[in-house]
Structures are given as structure tokens and as C-alpha cells.
Design an enzyme around this catalytic site. Structure first.
Site, PDB file in Angstrom:
ATOM      1  N   GLU A  46      16.737   9.632  11.736  1.00 38.87           N
ATOM      2  CA  GLU A  46      16.341   9.180  13.067  1.00 38.87           C
ATOM      3  C   GLU A  46      17.432   9.514  14.080  1.00 38.87           C
ATOM      4  O   GLU A  46      18.614   9.648  13.729  1.00 38.87           O
ATOM      5  CB  GLU A  46      16.125   7.648  13.015  1.00 38.87           C
ATOM      6  CG  GLU A  46      15.671   7.052  14.338  1.00 38.87           C
ATOM      7  CD  GLU A  46      15.128   5.620  14.201  1.00 38.87           C
ATOM      8  OE1 GLU A  46      15.254   5.025  13.115  1.00 38.87           O
ATOM      9  OE2 GLU A  46      14.566   5.121  15.195  1.00 38.87           O
ATOM     10  N   ASN A 193       5.030   4.449  14.772  1.00 35.90           N
ATOM     11  CA  ASN A 193       5.916   3.771  13.815  1.00 35.90           C
ATOM     12  C   ASN A 193       5.955   2.280  14.155  1.00 35.90           C
ATOM     13  O   ASN A 193       6.069   1.910  15.333  1.00 35.90           O
ATOM     14  CB  ASN A 193       7.335   4.344  13.929  1.00 35.90           C
ATOM     15  CG  ASN A 193       8.361   3.512  13.161  1.00 35.90           C
ATOM     16  OD1 ASN A 193       8.395   3.547  11.939  1.00 35.90           O
ATOM     17  ND2 ASN A 193       9.181   2.754  13.884  1.00 35.90           N
ATOM     18  N   GLU A 194       5.888   1.457  13.155  1.00 36.08           N
ATOM     19  CA  GLU A 194       5.971   0.000  13.341  1.00 36.08           C
ATOM     20  C   GLU A 194       5.210  -0.426  14.602  1.00 36.08           C
ATOM     21  O   GLU A 194       5.770  -1.053  15.519  1.00 36.08           O
ATOM     22  CB  GLU A 194       7.434  -0.468  13.353  1.00 36.08           C
ATOM     23  CG  GLU A 194       8.099  -0.210  12.013  1.00 36.08           C
ATOM     24  CD  GLU A 194       9.429  -0.932  11.778  1.00 36.08           C
ATOM     25  OE1 GLU A 194      10.002  -1.480  12.728  1.00 36.08           O
ATOM     26  OE2 GLU A 194       9.881  -0.934  10.613  1.00 36.08           O
ATOM     27  N   TYR A 262      12.836  -3.569   3.649  1.00 38.10           N
ATOM     28  CA  TYR A 262      14.283  -3.413   3.459  1.00 38.10           C
ATOM     29  C   TYR A 262      14.805  -4.505   2.534  1.00 38.10           C
ATOM     30  O   TYR A 262      14.318  -5.645   2.566  1.00 38.10           O
ATOM     31  CB  TYR A 262      14.997  -3.504   4.809  1.00 38.10           C
ATOM     32  CG  TYR A 262      14.847  -2.235   5.637  1.00 38.10           C
ATOM     33  CD1 TYR A 262      15.666  -1.143   5.410  1.00 38.10           C
ATOM     34  CD2 TYR A 262      13.862  -2.134   6.625  1.00 38.10           C
ATOM     35  CE1 TYR A 262      15.529   0.023   6.148  1.00 38.10           C
ATOM     36  CE2 TYR A 262      13.718  -0.967   7.368  1.00 38.10           C
ATOM     37  CZ  TYR A 262      14.560   0.106   7.124  1.00 38.10           C
ATOM     38  OH  TYR A 262      14.419   1.259   7.849  1.00 38.10           O
ATOM     39  N   GLU A 317      10.030   3.590   4.875  1.00 40.61           N
ATOM     40  CA  GLU A 317      11.357   3.035   5.155  1.00 40.61           C
ATOM     41  C   GLU A 317      11.689   2.009   4.081  1.00 40.61           C
ATOM     42  O   GLU A 317      10.936   1.040   3.892  1.00 40.61           O
ATOM     43  CB  GLU A 317      11.419   2.374   6.544  1.00 40.61           C
ATOM     44  CG  GLU A 317      11.410   3.393   7.672  1.00 40.61           C
ATOM     45  CD  GLU A 317      11.636   2.792   9.051  1.00 40.61           C
ATOM     46  OE1 GLU A 317      12.324   1.758   9.168  1.00 40.61           O
ATOM     47  OE2 GLU A 317      11.107   3.385  10.017  1.00 40.61           O
ATOM     48  N   GLN A 366      18.861   5.518   5.794  1.00 44.28           N
ATOM     49  CA  GLN A 366      18.603   6.843   6.326  1.00 44.28           C
ATOM     50  C   GLN A 366      19.635   7.817   5.752  1.00 44.28           C
ATOM     51  O   GLN A 366      20.654   7.375   5.248  1.00 44.28           O
ATOM     52  CB  GLN A 366      18.662   6.827   7.840  1.00 44.28           C
ATOM     53  CG  GLN A 366      17.634   5.891   8.468  1.00 44.28           C
ATOM     54  CD  GLN A 366      17.509   6.086   9.983  1.00 44.28           C
ATOM     55  OE1 GLN A 366      18.096   6.987  10.566  1.00 44.28           O
ATOM     56  NE2 GLN A 366      16.738   5.197  10.619  1.00 44.28           N
TER      57      GLN A 366
HETATM   58  O1  AHR Z   1      15.647   2.411  10.076  1.00 44.44           O
HETATM   59  C1  AHR Z   1      16.016   1.679  11.189  1.00 44.44           C
HETATM   60  C2  AHR Z   1      14.828   1.061  11.907  1.00 44.44           C
HETATM   61  O2  AHR Z   1      14.219   0.119  11.089  1.00 44.44           O
HETATM   62  C3  AHR Z   1      13.717   2.012  12.264  1.00 44.44           C
HETATM   63  O3  AHR Z   1      13.946   2.673  13.463  1.00 44.44           O
HETATM   64  C4  AHR Z   1      12.538   1.085  12.401  1.00 44.44           C
HETATM   65  O4  AHR Z   1      11.321   1.722  12.108  1.00 44.44           O
HETATM   66  C5  AHR Z   1      12.861  -0.042  11.440  1.00 44.44           C
HETATM   67  O5  AHR Z   1      12.677  -1.280  12.023  1.00 44.44           O
END
Ligand code: AHR
Length: 513
Positions: A46, A193-194, A262, A317, A366
Site C-alpha cells: 500500500e 476496500n473495507e 488481523y 489482509e 504488508q
Molecule cells: O493494512 C493497513 C490497513 O488496514 C489497510 O489500509 C486497511 O484496509 C486496513 O484497515
């Protein structure tokens, strides 16, 4: 004599194994095995912190060896990983990005403010050509996320035409004018995205309609099998999001539904990436194991609406998320990468492998200098993190046939909470060789396992292990090889039974010769 024998046994098995029964692991061989899509081993880049600028891209005039501004050492390291796809330009950044800002002469490109990540000025010097040429250098498939939150259908349709159209058209002419004759033929496109958050704070019903509209106008031209469209998916256990999407978007418009999860302990108390306690380590492992439950439940919804399995689950992600390193921009998400991250990687990749039926793509967040990075840079220096090494050990599973495993794992207990200590996945590669990856997340104990290889493997195996003295161990620019894999031969195969001891917090991959 008897005492001497016990002493020898202790030496061979290690103290933890005494009195512990080996955990039996059985490996099945289905007639029609699932393929572990290589795209499960994807990455994410990103415009965030030092991932692109000062990471991948140092600029054409840099003294750091580069090809058109792309660091050569990063390209070489990622080629070693055989990365199957790279997601770009975000993340949250994607829904602020207007791709036409990033084409044409660099000195004429407008600047914008990267509002999500540190409020820094983005000069657009890294744009579509730079990214797609990077993917060619890496020999990887690009996965582009389009702007739904602040863009238009026309803008995204134009982008697809710019990258993919062979014939004469306004966008392909513009591409040629900018120096690229042949289209890049980008297959993977994310529609926002999101969308539930930074992508526009939409309700799933509204997004489902937006998705249908955008998907209708993305041309399949030039792409074998058509463009692969990925809907912005749920966060964690937002099952309603998946339910509404699957119910309202016809499968002909949808190839993948995303999921973001995450391994974060608590969004308000994430823990240091290096100075963490065993309890915090345990909590991170709990969040990582949670991936299994999330996949099962989202997949159950997908199975209800799409019993033929036409739509894939795309975990675009995932990874560990901690406090930023002191003194760095909080919006840059720069963190270190320890054995804890190696354990996240081994565990979650085993979960993806074992759910290969629906999980066809995933992207670790990332690649460089951001979150659970595989590479860190500082000026001209570069290091490979423990996570990189796990990815490297696991690449043998890419496009291999899944061999389902069964085991009843011993428990890893901290402060009265328990988790399965062991995780295993196995596959047979196209050359017929079997690979078994084993993870022991237990920070204090080794665990013996026995694997029945009869009819599965010749038993002629070699091994690699990633382990270190402390959970907090990591690589630094002064000591870049503190954590690195080594050969592992501490196993025995007799009469088709493999026995071994999995050391505390270790990742092992055994491969047939
Ligand atoms: O990976 C960091 C961020 O986490 C991304 O930009 C977003 O999609 C997520 O909330």
C-alpha cells in the site's frame, strides 16, 4: 546400566517429552484432492509509510541499485519467495486514489495528501506503470484495488481499459502515449476496500448495489476467463456483511469475497512488537487461531448461497499488528518482526492450506516496512524477517494437492487459558513429493508427534526448522541473520512411522526427497 539408559532416553527425547505421549498425526489421500492455490501466498503493498517510498521504490536517481527506481535487492528477495500476486495501491489509500494522477511525465503529476497514513504528501511518482512493471520484474500477478469510496464507475472502467485493452481506444492510446504498447492484462481487481469503514462507511445493502454497478462495467476484454472481481469483504466476525453480499450479488458478477482479520490483541492496547510478555504472545496466538473459526463461519454462509463453490474467499489482509516503533510516525505502521510473527505465519498459512476448498487467495499485510513485513529497509540496508523465512519454507505448498491431516493437539496453557499447541498441514506437489509443515506455538514445551506415512510417503525426508532462543528474537540491520532457518534432521522414520520432537515455538517443514 538402567540409569544410563534413562539418561540416554532423556538426551534423545528432551525433558518435555518425558511422560508425554506422542501426538498421532494421520495424513489422508483423497481421490480428488483440493489444490492449495498458490495465490494464498500473496502479498500487499500500500501507499502507506515506507512500503512504497523508501521501500520498493527509491527513485531512478538513487545510488541504491535499482531498475527504473525499484530496489533490486527487494526484487531478488521476493523472487526467491515466488510470490504469486501483489495487491496495490491499498488498503484505505485505494479509496482516495485517482489513478490518472499517477501516469505520464513524473514531474507533471499532481500531488495529493495521504489522509489515512500520516498526512504526508504523495507525489504520485509511483503509479500504474511503476506498479505493473514491478509485477513483471517479480513475475507475479498484479491485484489492483479500485476506488469506490471517492471514485466513479467510469474511472475504474477506464483503468481496466488502460491496463488491459489491446485494440485502439482512448485509454489504450493514452497508455501507448505513456510508453507502453502491450497491455499488462491485469486479471485481479478489487471493487473498493473495507467499504464498511475507510472505504465509505457503507451499509452492506448499499455496498452490494454499488458492487453490482461497478462489476457490470469492468470489461473482460483480453483476459482469459474474464476479469476476477473481488468484493470488499467483512471485518473479522461481521457475518452479516458476507450474508448480505452473498444474498444480493449474483455469482456471475462475483469471483471472490474478501475477509480481513488481523492478529491484534486489542485495538487500544496492541503491545510492543518486540518487548511483549508471554501472556501477550498467547493472546496473539489466540487471535491467529481465530482465523480458523472465521473462515469456517464465513464459508458456511457462502456454502448456503453458493453451494457450487463458484465464489472464492479472499483473505486479502492478515497478519500481526502492534504498536509502532518508538519515534516513528504513528501513521506509518512500522513494527519489528519477531519469532511471534513467525508463529503467526506458520499457523495461519496452515489454516489457509487446510481450508483450500474455499480460500483461494490471501495477502499478508504488508510486504516492506509496514505491519508484518517480510522485508525491512534502512537506507541501503535490507533485512529478511522471520516471517520471510516461514513464507520461504512454505512455498513448497503452492499449487500442491492438499493432503488433509487429523490430529488431537496437546494444549498450550497460559494463565488458565488454553489453545491447541500444534498445527499441521500437508500437501503433494505436482512432482509427487510430499511436504508437511508443523508448528508448535507452545512457548515453554516441546511436543512429540508421530506421523503415519504408510502409503503416503517413501519416508525419505529432509527438514528445515525456524527456531530461536527467545520469542522476542528478531533480525536487526546489525545482526540480520539472528533468526534464520537451519537444517532439521531430528526425526526418525521406522516402518513407515515418523517420530519427532517439535521444539518450543518452532516451525518445521519436512519435504520428500
Ligand atoms: O493494512 C493497513 C490497513 O488496514 C489497510 O489500509 C486497511 O484496509 C486496513 O484497515
Amino acid at each position: 546400566m538402567f540409569r544410563f539408559k534413562i539418561f540416554l532416553m532423556l538426551l534423545v527425547l528432551g525433558p518435555a517429552a518425558i511422560g508425554q505421549q506422542a501426538t498421532p498425526v494421520s495424513i489422508a489421500q483423497p481421490e480428488n484432492p483440493e489444490t492449495i492455490s498458490r495465490h494464498i501466498y500473496g502479498h500487499f503493498a500500500e501507499h502507506l509509510g515506507r512500503c512504497i517510498y523508501e521501500g520498493f521504490y527509491v527513485g531512478e536517481g538513487s545510488p541504491i541499485p535499482n531498475t527504473d527506481g525499484i530496489r533490486s535487492d527487494i526484487v531478488a528477495a521476493l523472487r526467491e519467495l515466488s510470490i504469486p500476486n501483489l495487491r496495490w495501491p491499498g488498503g484505505c489509500f485505494a479509496d482516495t486514489y485517482h489513478w490518472k494522477d499517477g501516469i505520464g511525465p513524473k514531474e507533471e503529476r499532481p500531488t495529493i495528501v495521504n489522509t489515512w497514513w500520516g498526512g504526508v504528501t504523495e507525489d504520485n511518482s509511483f503509479g500504474t506503470h511503476d506498479f505493473l512493471n514491478l509485477c513483471e520484474l517479480l513475475d507475479t500477478d498484479p491485484y489492483i484495488t479500485g476506488n469506490v469510496g471517492s471514485g466513479t464507475v467510469q474511472e475504474l472502467a477506464d483503468w481496466v481499459q488502460y491496463t488491459n485493452f489491446d485494440g485502439k481506444s482512448p485509454m489504450s492510446d493514452l497508455r501507448r502515449q505513456n510508453g507502453r504498447d502491450e497491455p499488462w492484462k491485469v486479471k485481479y481487481w478489487g471493487i473498493g476496500n473495507e467499504a464498511w469503514g475507510c472505504g465509505g462507511n457503507m451499509r452492506p445493502e448499499y455496498y452490494a448495489d454499488e458492487y453490482r454497478k461497478y462489476a457490470t462495467f469492468l470489461s473482460n476484454s483480453g483476459i482469459e476467463g474474464g476479469v476476477y472481481k473481488i468484493a470488499s469483504g467483512a471485518s473479522d466476525d461481521d457475518y452479516n456483511w458476507t450474508e448480505v453480499l452473498m444474498k444480493n450479488v449474483p455469482a456471475r458478477l462475483l469471483q471472490g469475497v474478501a475477509l480481513h482479520h488481523y492478529s491484534v490483541i486489542d485495538w487500544n492496547a496492541k503491545s510492543s512488537s518486540v518487548d511483549f510478555t508471554e501472556e501477550q504472545y498467547f493472546q496473539t496466538m489466540e487471535r491467529s487461531w481465530r482465523m480458523q473459526e472465521l473462515i469456517e463461519k464465513h464459508v458456511a454462509i457462502m456454502d448456503k448461497y453458493d453451494p457450487e463453490g463458484r465464489v472464492d474467499l479472499v483473505v486479502d489482509e492478515w497478519g500481526g499488528w502492534y504498536d509502532v516503533i518508538d519515534g516513528t510516525n504513528p501513521g506509518f505502521l512500522y513494527q519489528q518482526n519477531t519469532m511471534r510473527d513467525a508463529m503467526i505465519a506458520g499457523l495461519v498459512l496452515n489454516i489457509f492450506n487446510n481450508n483450500a476448498r474455499r480460500v483461494k487467495m490471501a495477502n499478508l499485510a504488508q510486504t516492506v516496512n509496514v505491519l508484518q513485513a517480510v522485508i525491512l529497509t534502512e537506507g541501503e540496508k535490507m533485512l529478511l524477517t522471520p516471517t520471510y523465512h516461514v513464507m520461504h519454507m512454505y512455498k513448497v505448498h503452492q499449487d500442491a494437492a492438499l493432503l488433509p491431516v487429523t490430529l488431537d493437539s496437546p494444549e498450550y496453557e497460559v494463565a488458565g487459558e488454553k489453545l491447541p499447541a500444534l498445527s499441521v498441514s500437508a500437501s503433494r506437489d505436482p512432482a509427487g513429493k510430499v511436504h508437511i509443515s508443523l508448528v508448535n506455538i507452545d512457548a515453554g514445551q516441546s511436543h512429540p508427534v508421530s506421523i503415519d506415512l504408510k502409503g503416503v510417503s517413501s519416508g525419505n525426508l529432509t527438514g528445515k526448522i525456524l527456531q530461536s532462543g527467545n520469542l522476542q528474537d528478531h533480525n536487526t540491520f546489525d545482526n540480520p541473520d539472528k533468526v534464520r532457518p537451519s537444517d532439521f534432521s531430528d526425526f526418525r522414520v521406522r516402518n513407515g512411522m515418523l517420530t519427532m520432537e517439535l521444539p518450543p515455538f518452532s516451525v518445521v517443514v519436512l519435504s520428500e526427497d
